[in-house]
Design a protein around this motif. Sequence first.
Motif, PDB file in Angstrom:
ATOM      1  N   GLU A 207       0.840  -1.205   0.000  1.00 55.18           N
ATOM      2  CA  GLU A 207       0.000   0.000   0.000  1.00 55.18           C
ATOM      3  C   GLU A 207       0.868   1.246   0.000  1.00 55.18           C
ATOM      4  O   GLU A 207       1.945   1.276   0.602  1.00 55.18           O
ATOM      5  CB  GLU A 207      -0.911   0.031   1.234  1.00 55.18           C
ATOM      6  N   LEU A 208       0.335   2.290  -0.652  1.00 48.78           N
ATOM      7  CA  LEU A 208       1.023   3.582  -0.697  1.00 48.78           C
ATOM      8  C   LEU A 208       0.306   4.558   0.223  1.00 48.78           C
ATOM      9  O   LEU A 208      -0.903   4.778   0.070  1.00 48.78           O
ATOM     10  CB  LEU A 208       0.986   4.122  -2.127  1.00 48.78           C
ATOM     11  N   HIS A 209       1.019   5.095   1.194  1.00 50.81           N
ATOM     12  CA  HIS A 209       0.426   6.065   2.130  1.00 50.81           C
ATOM     13  C   HIS A 209       1.171   7.385   2.009  1.00 50.81           C
ATOM     14  O   HIS A 209       2.393   7.389   1.820  1.00 50.81           O
ATOM     15  CB  HIS A 209       0.560   5.559   3.576  1.00 50.81           C
ATOM     16  N   GLN A 210       0.428   8.494   2.175  1.00 50.99           N
ATOM     17  CA  GLN A 210       1.098   9.801   2.197  1.00 50.99           C
ATOM     18  C   GLN A 210       0.573  10.626   3.354  1.00 50.99           C
ATOM     19  O   GLN A 210      -0.648  10.674   3.590  1.00 50.99           O
ATOM     20  CB  GLN A 210       0.845  10.546   0.889  1.00 50.99           C
ATOM     21  N   GLU A 211       1.479  11.257   4.072  1.00 51.37           N
ATOM     22  CA  GLU A 211       1.100  12.149   5.175  1.00 51.37           C
ATOM     23  C   GLU A 211       1.796  13.489   4.969  1.00 51.37           C
ATOM     24  O   GLU A 211       2.960  13.532   4.574  1.00 51.37           O
ATOM     25  CB  GLU A 211       1.526  11.574   6.533  1.00 51.37           C
ATOM     26  N   LYS A 212       1.064  14.567   5.283  1.00 49.95           N
ATOM     27  CA  LYS A 212       1.677  15.896   5.183  1.00 49.95           C
ATOM     28  C   LYS A 212       1.922  16.448   6.586  1.00 49.95           C
ATOM     29  O   LYS A 212       1.080  16.312   7.483  1.00 49.95           O
ATOM     30  CB  LYS A 212       0.774  16.854   4.419  1.00 49.95           C
ATOM     31  N   ALA A 213       3.086  17.084   6.733  1.00 46.24           N
ATOM     32  CA  ALA A 213       3.420  17.713   8.006  1.00 46.24           C
ATOM     33  C   ALA A 213       3.060  19.188   7.951  1.00 46.24           C
ATOM     34  O   ALA A 213       3.411  19.888   6.993  1.00 46.24           O
ATOM     35  CB  ALA A 213       4.906  17.545   8.284  1.00 46.24           C
ATOM     36  N   TYR A 214       2.346  19.645   8.971  1.00 45.36           N
ATOM     37  CA  TYR A 214       1.975  21.067   9.095  1.00 45.36           C
ATOM     38  C   TYR A 214       2.712  21.662  10.284  1.00 45.36           C
ATOM     39  O   TYR A 214       2.908  20.985  11.310  1.00 45.36           O
ATOM     40  CB  TYR A 214       0.467  21.198   9.334  1.00 45.36           C
ATOM     41  N   SER A 215       3.105  22.942  10.163  1.00 42.02           N
ATOM     42  CA  SER A 215       3.719  23.592  11.324  1.00 42.02           C
ATOM     43  C   SER A 215       2.619  23.865  12.355  1.00 42.02           C
ATOM     44  O   SER A 215       1.424  23.896  12.020  1.00 42.02           O
ATOM     45  CB  SER A 215       4.383  24.914  10.914  1.00 42.02           C
ATOM     46  N   LEU A 216       3.022  24.085  13.592  1.00 47.10           N
ATOM     47  CA  LEU A 216       2.031  24.367  14.641  1.00 47.10           C
ATOM     48  C   LEU A 216       1.257  25.640  14.294  1.00 47.10           C
ATOM     49  O   LEU A 216       0.044  25.703  14.498  1.00 47.10           O
ATOM     50  CB  LEU A 216       2.717  24.512  16.007  1.00 47.10           C
ATOM     51  N   ASP A 217       1.963  26.632  13.738  1.00 47.23           N
ATOM     52  CA  ASP A 217       1.279  27.881  13.379  1.00 47.23           C
ATOM     53  C   ASP A 217       0.248  27.662  12.270  1.00 47.23           C
ATOM     54  O   ASP A 217      -0.821  28.279  12.276  1.00 47.23           O
ATOM     55  CB  ASP A 217       2.289  28.951  12.950  1.00 47.23           C
ATOM     56  N   GLU A 218       0.592  26.804  11.311  1.00 43.01           N
ATOM     57  CA  GLU A 218      -0.381  26.513  10.237  1.00 43.01           C
ATOM     58  C   GLU A 218      -1.638  25.856  10.818  1.00 43.01           C
ATOM     59  O   GLU A 218      -2.763  26.202  10.443  1.00 43.01           O
ATOM     60  CB  GLU A 218       0.241  25.574   9.190  1.00 43.01           C
ATOM     61  N   ILE A 219      -1.430  24.912  11.726  1.00 39.84           N
ATOM     62  CA  ILE A 219      -2.586  24.212  12.325  1.00 39.84           C
ATOM     63  C   ILE A 219      -3.451  25.224  13.085  1.00 39.84           C
ATOM     64  O   ILE A 219      -4.670  25.264  12.937  1.00 39.84           O
ATOM     65  CB  ILE A 219      -2.119  23.081  13.269  1.00 39.84           C
ATOM     66  N   ARG A 220      -2.766  26.080  13.882  1.00 41.15           N
ATOM     67  CA  ARG A 220      -3.500  27.091  14.675  1.00 41.15           C
ATOM     68  C   ARG A 220      -4.316  28.002  13.757  1.00 41.15           C
ATOM     69  O   ARG A 220      -5.480  28.267  13.988  1.00 41.15           O
ATOM     70  CB  ARG A 220      -2.513  27.957  15.466  1.00 41.15           C
ATOM     71  N   LYS A 221      -3.672  28.469  12.670  1.00 41.90           N
ATOM     72  CA  LYS A 221      -4.332  29.434  11.776  1.00 41.90           C
ATOM     73  C   LYS A 221      -5.551  28.799  11.095  1.00 41.90           C
ATOM     74  O   LYS A 221      -6.622  29.411  11.031  1.00 41.90           O
ATOM     75  CB  LYS A 221      -3.303  29.920  10.740  1.00 41.90           C
ATOM     76  N   LEU A 222      -5.395  27.553  10.609  1.00 39.62           N
ATOM     77  CA  LEU A 222      -6.510  26.905   9.897  1.00 39.62           C
ATOM     78  C   LEU A 222      -7.675  26.645  10.856  1.00 39.62           C
ATOM     79  O   LEU A 222      -8.839  26.807  10.487  1.00 39.62           O
ATOM     80  CB  LEU A 222      -6.033  25.599   9.247  1.00 39.62           C
TER      81      LEU A 222
END
Length: 255
Positions: A207-222
Amino acid sequence: MKSEGFSPPFSEIAPYYDRLMSFINYQSWVNYIERIIMIHRIEEKLILDIACGTGVCLELWLKKGYNVIGLDGSEAMLEISRNRFDYELFKQGRVKLLKSDMRNFSLDEPVPVITCLYDSLNYLLTPDELYSCFKSVYENLKSNGLFIFDMNTIHALQVEWGNQTFERRDGPIHSIWNNVFDPHTRISTLRLTLNIYENGQIKTIKELHQEKAYSLDEIRKLADDAGFKISLYRHLTFKPACEMDTRIMGVAIKL
Ligand SMILES: C[S@@+](CC[C@H](N)C(=O)[O-])C[C@H]1O[C@@H](n2cnc3c(N)ncnc32)[C@H](O)[C@@H]1O
């Protein structure tokens, strides 16, 4: 993204998922989340778990007296979840399972608490997708309701997983985890191979899996943009999260 000979994520591994994840102490995760629910004085015992997978946490919540709704996009994972519970529990309305996309879902009634655990939000590969999920969650929460989730950090995907191949053996399953991290997109691509020894034969799943890493500030802003008031903690603690943590917890309140 396509890769020769690799199936989409959570299609074929579903029957083996619980065995592969048997090292996770889900009970401690659920206990920690229950503490947050109590601190926020939410009394209604109803949880929606989005990206519920095979329903391990749903079962733990049920044992604590909660009614549960599990939502997932993978029919194969939901099938394992469905087989976990007695038919009576569905009839009594204590368990509901929904096949839906966590970026765009709609419940009949809003709920007091929504959870999303074990990297599931990292499977949303663009900020727009993560925002859509936050927005959908927001719209399906009661006022003062909580969204409690975990995420892998940039540090986890770039350094801990990095460009490395790991191997594991879990009973009859030999697994090979080949990770490649793209620093420009911050997407980690995992080519996962399972060799399963069954009835004297070897079955191979890829299986092919993909995960994206977000900065803490990006998570907070979204989360802010979606309407939430959010706090980020180091996983399973109440210490403020930092970028060097590997896993963080988000506690977002719909004010
Ligand atoms: C790593 S598993 C976690 C499962 C479960 N929460 C656990 O703790 O074991 C990620 C889950 O997210 C689900 N998923 C990924 N993207 C999704 C989406 N857009 N909508 C709904 N479910 C999704 C997958 O089907 C899979 O069951």
